[in-house]
Design a protein around this motif. Structure first.
Motif, short mmCIF file in Angstrom:
data_model
loop_
_atom_site.label_atom_id
_atom_site.label_comp_id
_atom_site.label_asym_id
_atom_site.label_seq_id
_atom_site.Cartn_x
_atom_site.Cartn_y
_atom_site.Cartn_z
N LEU A 31 -23.32 42.95 36.84
CA LEU A 31 -23.77 44.18 37.49
C LEU A 31 -24.88 44.85 36.67
O LEU A 31 -25.88 45.32 37.22
N ASP A 32 -24.73 44.86 35.36
CA ASP A 32 -25.76 45.40 34.48
C ASP A 32 -27.06 44.60 34.61
O ASP A 32 -28.15 45.15 34.67
N ASN A 52 -30.68 46.07 35.91
CA ASN A 52 -31.85 46.06 35.03
C ASN A 52 -32.98 45.16 35.51
O ASN A 52 -34.03 45.12 34.87
N THR A 53 -32.80 44.45 36.61
CA THR A 53 -33.87 43.59 37.12
C THR A 53 -34.81 44.33 38.06
O THR A 53 -35.87 43.81 38.40
N GLY A 54 -34.42 45.52 38.49
CA GLY A 54 -35.23 46.25 39.46
C GLY A 54 -34.94 45.85 40.89
O GLY A 54 -35.57 46.35 41.83
N ALA A 55 -33.98 44.94 41.09
CA ALA A 55 -33.65 44.47 42.44
C ALA A 55 -32.65 45.38 43.15
O ALA A 55 -32.44 45.27 44.35
#
Length: 197
Positions: free
Chosen positions: A163-164, A168-171
């Protein structure tokens, strides 16, 4: 939990040191499990959770994670009674069914379709289980978070870590729907459907 006004906040912590319970000569298990930790703060309120599903199938022999002897978290298990054992074929079948059945129950309870889910965060047991579940559910592969190549199976810690990674991918965007499904020894299954804020 902490109550602030009408919202309830729950801190969920998952930490595993599976390497303590491994027989390092058993290639069926020692190459699969790793150590990890993760945490998430969940806020109940508004429409969340959209749905929750918990179940257990009493079967401690398919995947057996025994109590460890000794008091050191850094010392490997010394006796056979403290070593993890697993029936790989049965775990594979159970894992695929657990993911698919739980997703279908979550969407039924929330009155939405599987296609309405933007992101799937599944227990990272192994790639074969993930691929088979994705195929059976008929969802696009790019909606499924994968962390196995970097971490291996870190048991309960894999879902907060995945989930983190997604966050953090911007998706991940406000309003996205996320299905979380975990399973493990017992054999136990937990699913949670939420709307990201």
């Amino acid at each position: 939990y902490i109550v602030r006004g009408r919202a309830r906040h729950v801190l969920v912590v998952a930490a595993e040191q599976m390497t303590r319970a491994l027989d390092w000569t058993d290639r069926a298990t020692c190459v699969l499990f790793g150590d990890g930790a993760g945490a998430a703060v969940i806020e109940a309120g508004g429409e969340n959770p959209l749905a929750v599903e918990l179940s257990t199938s009493p079967d401690v022999e398919t995947l057996r994670v025994p109590g460890l002897t000794g008091s050191s978290p850094y010392k490997t298990a010394q006796d056979r009674e403290s070593v993890l054992s697993m029936n790989g074929r049965r775990v594979f079948k159970f894992g695929v069914n657990a993911i698919c059945d739980t997703v279908n129950k979550l969407v039924c309870d929330a009155s939405i379709a599987v296609e309405d889910i933007d992101h799937f965060v599944f227990h990272q047991a192994n790639e074969r289980i993930l691929s088979q579940a994705v195929k059976r559910l008929g969802v696009p592969d790019d909606r499924v978070v994968r962390t196995l190549r970097e971490t291996g199976n870190i048991s309960s810690a894999c879902i907060p870590l995945a989930l983190d990674r997604l966050a953090n991918t911007g998706a991940l965007h406000a309003g996205d729907t996320i299905a979380l499904v975990g399973f493990g020894a017992g054999l136990d299954v937990g699913g949670y459907l939420l709307r990201w804020k």
